[in-house]
Scaffold this motif. Structure first.
Motif, PDB file in Angstrom:
ATOM      1  N   ASN A 267       0.838  -1.208   0.000  1.00 14.77           N
ATOM      2  CA  ASN A 267       0.000   0.000   0.000  1.00 14.77           C
ATOM      3  C   ASN A 267       0.868   1.251   0.000  1.00 14.77           C
ATOM      4  O   ASN A 267       0.598   2.208  -0.713  1.00 14.77           O
ATOM      5  N   SER A 268       1.985   1.191   0.806  1.00 12.11           N
ATOM      6  CA  SER A 268       2.832   2.385   0.860  1.00 12.11           C
ATOM      7  C   SER A 268       3.529   2.584  -0.477  1.00 12.11           C
ATOM      8  O   SER A 268       3.690   3.706  -0.947  1.00 12.11           O
ATOM      9  N   ASP A 269       3.969   1.414  -1.167  1.00  8.24           N
ATOM     10  CA  ASP A 269       4.560   1.526  -2.509  1.00  8.24           C
ATOM     11  C   ASP A 269       3.601   2.204  -3.453  1.00  8.24           C
ATOM     12  O   ASP A 269       3.946   3.118  -4.207  1.00  8.24           O
ATOM     13  N   LEU A 270       2.367   1.714  -3.412  1.00  7.97           N
ATOM     14  CA  LEU A 270       1.303   2.254  -4.269  1.00  7.97           C
ATOM     15  C   LEU A 270       1.132   3.742  -4.016  1.00  7.97           C
ATOM     16  O   LEU A 270       1.032   4.550  -4.951  1.00  7.97           O
ATOM     17  N   GLU A 271       1.161   4.054  -2.719  1.00  5.41           N
ATOM     18  CA  GLU A 271       1.001   5.470  -2.342  1.00  5.41           C
ATOM     19  C   GLU A 271       2.147   6.295  -2.906  1.00  5.41           C
ATOM     20  O   GLU A 271       1.956   7.376  -3.443  1.00  5.41           O
ATOM     21  N   ASP A 272       3.405   5.717  -2.803  1.00  2.00           N
ATOM     22  CA  ASP A 272       4.576   6.434  -3.324  1.00  2.00           C
ATOM     23  C   ASP A 272       4.413   6.691  -4.807  1.00  2.00           C
ATOM     24  O   ASP A 272       4.666   7.789  -5.302  1.00  2.00           O
ATOM     25  N   ARG A 275       1.998   9.269  -5.455  1.00  2.00           N
ATOM     26  CA  ARG A 275       2.550  10.573  -5.115  1.00  2.00           C
ATOM     27  C   ARG A 275       3.472  11.064  -6.225  1.00  2.00           C
ATOM     28  O   ARG A 275       3.390  12.188  -6.670  1.00  2.00           O
ATOM     29  N   ARG A 276       4.343  10.096  -6.738  1.00  2.00           N
ATOM     30  CA  ARG A 276       5.288  10.464  -7.793  1.00  2.00           C
ATOM     31  C   ARG A 276       4.541  10.950  -9.034  1.00  2.00           C
ATOM     32  O   ARG A 276       4.848  11.993  -9.605  1.00  2.00           O
ATOM     33  N   SER A 277       3.505  10.159  -9.454  1.00  2.00           N
ATOM     34  CA  SER A 277       2.775  10.542 -10.670  1.00  2.00           C
ATOM     35  C   SER A 277       2.055  11.866 -10.456  1.00  2.00           C
ATOM     36  O   SER A 277       1.955  12.683 -11.372  1.00  2.00           O
ATOM     37  N   ARG A 278       1.563  12.071  -9.202  1.00  2.00           N
ATOM     38  CA  ARG A 278       0.877  13.335  -8.930  1.00  2.00           C
ATOM     39  C   ARG A 278       1.850  14.514  -9.059  1.00  2.00           C
ATOM     40  O   ARG A 278       1.569  15.513  -9.687  1.00  2.00           O
ATOM     41  N   ILE A 279       3.072  14.279  -8.535  1.00  2.00           N
ATOM     42  CA  ILE A 279       4.074  15.353  -8.602  1.00  2.00           C
ATOM     43  C   ILE A 279       4.411  15.650 -10.069  1.00  2.00           C
ATOM     44  O   ILE A 279       4.458  16.804 -10.503  1.00  2.00           O
ATOM     45  N   GLU A 280       4.579  14.526 -10.854  1.00  2.00           N
ATOM     46  CA  GLU A 280       4.906  14.728 -12.275  1.00  2.00           C
ATOM     47  C   GLU A 280       3.799  15.487 -12.987  1.00  2.00           C
ATOM     48  O   GLU A 280       4.049  16.392 -13.782  1.00  2.00           O
TER      49      GLU A 280
END
Ligand SMILES: Nc1ncnc2c1ncn2[C@@H]1O[C@H](COP(=O)(O)OP(=O)(O)OP(=O)(O)O)[C@@H](O)[C@H]1O
Length: 851
Positions: A267-272, A275-280
């Motif tokens: 779940n935390s990987d998924l969250e990461d 988060r990464r795609s959101r930042i991009e």
């Protein structure tokens, strides 16, 4: 059997034994001093084994070991509680193992060492030792107050024969079976074939019988020993099984924890990733926005430039038109000036001509004064006409100028409109061009970006599907673990119930309240022989029943009473320790059983403190129910809890959840649902409980409505029996299993002696009603204790017993607290309460069934 009910001669064992022996009726025997015929003393069983024996000295009754008390009780040598007569004292010996318990009468004249050997069950007793005993010098043996003088040889023989009779004396038939168990019958007549004077023969017979008896006892011991071993092995097996299942459960819990950890990591990987795609995406948006801003700025600049150009062109055009107008104005002014100067010139010329003419005329003035004057007038008129004409021309020119100015204004407006239109058109064209350009470029960038994102998305899809697979696997294994947990839970419940059944379905705990500050000097002599913590025994010493007589004679005798229960809590115990002991019963209610816990005892002995105080059993039970129900949710269980609260006051049922003023409005009756094996009170308020807080609110309402009053023994005495009913419905969504359990928590009103209470009026009526219903409770317990199938049990004699019908008579796991006061002045009430509690403890009720 109560001590009061014992036969006056000190024990029925001895009476029955004596009556079965054919004693030769020789005068010498009949002359044996009475002391020699004193009934054999009862060997006192350990109090723990009383549970299986009747309490009045049936010493060799059921020798089965107590299941719950595997450890052999300690050896005791106390004065028996059961013996009424204190004038004839004799020794009584308790054996640590009930199997060895044997009635032996100490007889005068018997050698003490031999006697000890017999008493201790020595199997090496020989004829010679017994003979030695008979021929040994006679000694005086004092036991208690009875003393026997030394005897002659013949009297020793006679005593010996009487020992033979006593020792060999056995009850016949049923009694014999009962005593020895296992249905083995001993021949009781040891004197067959021996004439009464054949003492030696009789002694040999006696020895034979004695050997036989020892053999029999050995076999009994072996039998009981093997039984104990078997049961101990069973218990050990149960414990091992439980430990195994605990271990398994712990392992499963660990696996579940690991899986949960894995799921958490995924779940935390998924969250990461998210988060990464959101930042991009945000970066992209930001860069696009910057570009757009740049474009807008450029467009704005272009617009400004175009506007500036248009403005300057317009200004130029404006200046041209202005110049033209000024030029035309100047021309007009010049024209006017020219005409004016022409006119002036003409005027001057005319004036010159006029002067010339004047001069000529002056010359001719005289000649032509008249004619000249006429000419002047004519010329004046002509000048005026000329002036008028020129004025008309100027006016016309002015009109032309205004028209020209109007035309110029119209042209200017048209020009401005034209400018505006052209500016708009240009702007639109520019905009469209710019936007098409920017759109083209951004669409190109976007397409590139989309392609990149698509690739990324595909990668992510692959990653997500991998993660989903992992997640599914984790969920599957979690499901497996959950199923295992559910199975473990079912197994736990079965084992828990077996343990409960082994402990017995009706159990009794005794609790002694601490003395209040002003009562310390009045404390009774109460001891806890096996320790006040984890103890099971209580010993009270107080004046004996004959003390009234003793007091009259100036000698007060005391008596020691020993009682044993499933648990005894001393005055230092607190509610938390007590709840630890009953929490398993509360768990049973969640497992779908009917559970009933009630407090019994004299007024002021601590029943309400135990049951309904702030940290009493009710609050703690409710806390446990909600905590366990929450924990069971992960095993698929959902529980709904409903509560009811009633009191029985003067044989009337009151609903404690309605306002006390409305008690008289609603008449509540008890209904027996024998099919479902439960008692109901229709119309009683039912409250849905979903949290500890809602229960606390309900308890507050009930406590405010309960009938209490100050009495001599208690400032806040409960004048009614209160019954708190919790109904628990559980359903397991995984296994579709359903459970319905009930937990009845009852705080009985305290028993009270009318003579002690000195109550009058309402208090008197209440006391009478309380005592009557408690007496009905005692009757029901007595009837249950002696019940055979089909016997009538008087449940309906009082509302209390009717309400407790299924809690007392089977289908329920029942626990009684017997609360006692620590004070001297209450000792007789205390002993009565403890006797009743012993009776309850010895009562067998049916096996509880789960619903
Ligand atoms: N174990 C205990 N520790 C401290 N105080 C106690 C204990 N048991 C009882 N008390 C106190 O003794 C007094 C009487 O107790 P309680 O009201 O519980 O008696 P009761 O048996 O319910 O009496 P009744 O039958 O008259 O209602 C109370 O003040 C109570 O706080």
């Amino acid at each position: 059997m109560d001590a009061e009910n014992l036969p006056p001669d000190g024990g029925f064992v001895a009476t029955s034994l004596q009556s079965n022996i054919p004693v030769p009726m020789t005068p010498s025997v009949s002359r044996i001093p009475q002391a020699a015929f004193k009934p054999p003393q009862t060997v006192q069983l350990s109090p723990l084994s009383k549970r299986h024996c009747s309490s009045g000295g049936e010493v060799l009754g059921d020798l089965r070991p107590e299941i719950t008390n595997m450890a052999p009780p300690k050896m005791q040598a106390t004065s028996s509680v059961m013996h009424r007569s204190s004038s004839v004292k004799s020794s009584s010996i308790s054996y640590s193992n009930p199997t060895y318990a044997l009635n032996v009468a100490r007889k005068p004249g018997l050698d003490q060492s031999t006697e000890k050997k017999i008493l201790s069950g020595s199997r090496t007793t020989t004829a010679s030792s017994r003979k030695q005993a008979m021929t040994a010098p006679a000694t005086t043996i004092t036991t208690g107050k009875a003393s026997v003088r030394p005897m002659s040889a013949s009297s020793i023989h006679r005593r010996a024969s009487s020992i033979g009779q006593s020792t060999a004396a056995r009850p016949s038939s049923a009694q014999e079976e009962d005593i020895y168990g296992g249905g083995r019958i001993l021949s009781v007549n040891t004197n067959v074939g021996n004439p009464p004077w054949d003492v030696k023969g009789r002694l040999e017979n006696m020895e034979l019988r004695f050997e036989e008896l020892l053999t029999l006892m050995d076999s009994q011991k072996a039998l009981s020993g093997s039984k104990i071993d078997e049961l101990q092995a069973k218990v050990v097996a149960y414990e091992t099984e439980r430990a195994g299942s605990d271990l398994q459960q712990r392992k499963l819990q660990d696996t579940a924890n690991e899986l949960q950890q894995k799921v958490r990591e995924l779940n935390s990987d998924l969250e990461d990733e998210k988060r990464r795609s959101r930042i991009e995406r945000e970066d992209l948006e930001r860069s696009l926005k910057l570009k757009l801003d740049e474009q807008e700025r450029l467009t704005r600049n272009n617009e400004h430039d175009i506007l500036r150009q248009h403005k300057s062109a317009l200004e130029l055009a404006d200046a041209g038109y202005r110049r033209q107008l000024e030029e035309r104005d100047a021309q007009f002014v010049e024209e006017i000036n020219r005409i004016k100067s022409q006119n002036e010139e003409e005027k001057r010329h005319l004036l010159q001509q006029l002067k010339l003419v004047e001069t000529d005329l002056k010359k001719e003035y005289e000649n032509q004064q008249q004619s000249l004057q006429v000419d002047i007038n004519r010329l004046k008129m002509a000048v005026d006409q000329e002036r008028q004409t020129s004025q008309v021309v100027v006016a016309k020119l002015k009109e032309d100028l205004i028209i020209a100015q109007n035309q110029l204004r119209d042209i200017r407006v048209e020009l401005e409109e034209e400018h505006h239109r052209s500016a708009l058109l240009r702007k639109t064209i520019d905009e469209q061009a710019a936007s098409s350009l920017s759109m083209e470029s951004s669409s190109r960038t976007l397409q590139m970006r989309i392609q990149a994102l698509e690739v990324e998305l595909r990668n992510r899809d692959v990653k997500i599907s991998e993660m989903q697979q992992c997640l599914e696997q984790a969920l599957e294994s979690e499901l497996e673990v959950r199923e295992k947990l559910v199975k473990e839970e079912t197994l736990r419940r079965i084992l828990h119930n077996q343990v409960q059944e082994l402990k017995g379905n009706i159990r009794v705990f005794c609790r002694v309240r601490p003395p209040h500050n002003n009562e310390v000097s009045d404390e009774a002599d109460i001891k806890y022989p096996d320790g006040s913590i984890e103890g099971r025994e209580i010993e009270l010493t107080g004046p004996s029943n004959e003390s009234a007589l003793g007091m009259a004679m100036g000698t007060v005798t005391t008596k020691t009473h020993v009682f044993a229960f499933d648990k005894v809590f001393g005055p230092r115990s607190n509610n938390q320790e007590i709840f630890c002991e009953i929490s398993q019963l509360v768990q049973s209610a969640l497992d779908g059983y009917n559970v009933c816990i009630f407090c019994y005892g004299q007024t002021g002995s601590g029943k309400t403190y135990t049951m309904a105080s702030e940290d009493g059993m009710i609050t703690r039970a409710v806390d446990q129910i909600f905590t366990t129900a929450t924990n069971l949710q992960e095993k698929g269980w959902t529980y709904t809890v409903q509560g009811q609260f009633l009191e029985i006051y003067n044989e009337t049922i009151n609903d404690l959840l309605v306002c006390a003023d409305e008690f008289d409005k609603k008449k509540l009756e008890i209904r027996n649902d024998s099919k479902d094996g439960k008692i109901m009170v229709p119309d009683l308020t039912v409250v849905s409980l979903d949290s500890q807080e809602s229960v606390a609110k309900m308890l507050k309402t009930a406590s405010g409505n309960r009938s209490v009053a100050a009495t001599k023994a208690n400032e806040r005495s409960s004048r009614s029996h209160s019954v708190f009913i919790l109904t628990l419905h559980g359903i397991n969504v995984t296994t579709q299993e359903k459970r319905e359990g009930t937990l009845n928590l009852i705080d009985l009103a305290g028993s009270e002696r009318l003579s002690h209470s000195q109550s009058t009026g309402d208090r008197l009526k209440e006391t009478v009603s309380i005592n009557k219903s408690l007496s009905c409770l005692r009757d029901v317990i007595t009837a249950l204790g002696s019940a055979k199938d089909g016997n009538h049990i008087p449940y309906r004699n009082s509302k209390l017993t009717y309400l407790l019908q299924y809690s007392l008579g089977g289908n329920s796991k029942t626990l009684m607290f017997v609360n006692i006061s620590p004070l001297k002045q209450h000792i007789s009430e205390t002993v009565n309460s403890l006797r009743f509690a012993t009776k309850v403890n010895n009562t067998q009720i049916g096996t509880a069934r789960r619903k």
